[in-house]
Scaffold this motif. Structure first.
Motif, PDB file in Angstrom:
ATOM      1  N   GLN A   1      -3.154   5.249   8.910  1.00 15.04           N
ATOM      2  CA  GLN A   1      -2.650   4.035   8.277  1.00 15.04           C
ATOM      3  C   GLN A   1      -1.867   4.348   7.014  1.00 15.04           C
ATOM      4  O   GLN A   1      -0.860   3.699   6.723  1.00 15.04           O
ATOM      5  CB  GLN A   1      -3.804   3.081   7.954  1.00 15.04           C
ATOM      6  N   ASP A   2      -2.316   5.361   6.253  1.00 13.21           N
ATOM      7  CA  ASP A   2      -1.570   5.772   5.062  1.00 13.21           C
ATOM      8  C   ASP A   2      -0.139   6.164   5.433  1.00 13.21           C
ATOM      9  O   ASP A   2       0.831   5.790   4.752  1.00 13.21           O
ATOM     10  CB  ASP A   2      -2.255   6.957   4.381  1.00 13.21           C
TER      11      ASP A   2
ATOM     12  N   ARG B   1       0.845  -1.207   0.000  1.00 12.62           N
ATOM     13  CA  ARG B   1       0.000   0.000   0.000  1.00 12.62           C
ATOM     14  C   ARG B   1       0.871   1.244   0.000  1.00 12.62           C
ATOM     15  O   ARG B   1       0.573   2.236  -0.680  1.00 12.62           O
ATOM     16  CB  ARG B   1      -0.924  -0.002   1.210  1.00 12.62           C
TER      17      ARG B   1
ATOM     18  N   LEU C   1       0.978   4.518  -2.603  1.00  9.40           N
ATOM     19  CA  LEU C   1       0.862   5.904  -2.154  1.00  9.40           C
ATOM     20  C   LEU C   1       2.098   6.714  -2.538  1.00  9.40           C
ATOM     21  O   LEU C   1       2.004   7.913  -2.840  1.00  9.40           O
ATOM     22  CB  LEU C   1       0.675   5.949  -0.632  1.00  9.40           C
TER      23      LEU C   1
ATOM     24  N   ASP D   1       1.878   3.172   6.310  1.00 14.62           N
ATOM     25  CA  ASP D   1       2.221   2.397   5.116  1.00 14.62           C
ATOM     26  C   ASP D   1       3.368   3.053   4.339  1.00 14.62           C
ATOM     27  O   ASP D   1       4.282   2.369   3.855  1.00 14.62           O
ATOM     28  CB  ASP D   1       0.996   2.249   4.213  1.00 14.62           C
TER      29      ASP D   1
ATOM     30  N   LEU E   1      -4.079  12.303   4.098  1.00 18.55           N
ATOM     31  CA  LEU E   1      -3.584  11.003   4.545  1.00 18.55           C
ATOM     32  C   LEU E   1      -4.176  10.649   5.901  1.00 18.55           C
ATOM     33  O   LEU E   1      -4.250  11.492   6.794  1.00 18.55           O
ATOM     34  CB  LEU E   1      -2.054  11.014   4.653  1.00 18.55           C
TER      35      LEU E   1
END
Length: 262
Positions: A155-156, A95, A99, A159, A152
């Protein structure tokens, strides 16, 4: 007939004295807890309760609201600890790779910049996560990074940190390695400057202290200047600001050149 005791309330002078003392205590409390706080703070006192709280040294309701609204007064809202990051897995790294496609213009396709932006490949995971959080909250200012982080979620950011930390930390081969400056190995104790290596790099790597080896020279130099003049202030305990304030321009240039060539 026996006369009443001087200290007895049956003595009218005793009653007058006690009454006068109580009246002065009430007036003193009114002045100290109401009139003085309201006179000093004006409209900011807000209410009777706020005035009492102000005099007692306790934030009242309106003061608490203003403190929560001014969150940027704190260096950071990230609690740094050795366990702040969960173990990254392949799904999180994947992920993060997706991103990171938006980040390639400044940070390179594989996390190695050609634009004097920070190299993120192999960087400490917690360090990347903390900086992303600080950009989003406004604790670290950047006209480029704040818009990039605004959408964001937590979790973004985890990641992205997992992905860049997973990438190999690329270094240029060195024919003649630079000798480490004394500030890196020993610091300058008489000026209250700790050794850079005590936090950045090696076995002493702290949980959210970034790796500096191989970072662009201009970037390191600019950040040290920013810490020194206070325009960057997201170091939790002011450790970087306290250190940078003691550095000369020549020392900043020397440190930036040394770490960039590592």
């Amino acid at each position: 007939m026996q006369e009443p005791s001087v200290l007895s309330l049956k003595n009218r002078w005793m009653r007058y004295s006690v009454g006068a003392v109580l009246l002065m205590a009430v007036l003193a409390a009114a002045v100290g807890f109401l009139w003085v706080p309201i006179a000093n703070n004006g409209a900011a006192a807000g209410s009777l309760w706020d005035a009492i709280c102000s005099a007692a040294g306790v934030p009242g309701a309106s003061r608490s609201r203003s403190l929560s609204a001014d969150a940027t007064a704190r260096p950071s809202d990230v609690i740094v600890s050795a366990s702040m990051m969960r173990p990254a897995n392949a799904e999180s790294i994947g992920r993060g790779a997706t991103l990171a496609m938006r980040c390639t213009m400044c940070h390179g396709i594989r996390g190695v910049s050609e634009a004097d932006s920070p190299n993120l490949a192999g960087q400490i995971e917690a360090a990347i996560y903390k900086q992303l959080r600080d950009y989003q909250s406004g604790h670290r200012l950047s006209a480029i990074m704040q818009p990039m982080t605004v959408n964001l979620n937590d979790q973004d950011m985890r990641d992205l940190a997992a992905y860049y930390s997973y990438l190999p930390h690329e270094r240029l081969p060195q024919d003649n390695p630079r000798v480490a400056p004394q500030l890196v190995t020993n610091g300058a104790p008489m000026r209250n400057i700790g050794a850079c290596a005590s936090c950045h790099g090696g076995l002493a790597q702290q949980s959210a202290a970034p790796v500096l080896e191989g970072e662009p020279e201009l970037y390191i130099r600019n950040q040290l200047h920013a810490f020194r003049d206070g325009s960057r202030h997201n170091d939790l305990n002011q450790q970087m600001r306290n250190m940078a304030r003691q550095l000369t321009d020549a020392e900043i240039t020397e440190l930036a050149a040394y770490y960039a060539a590592r």
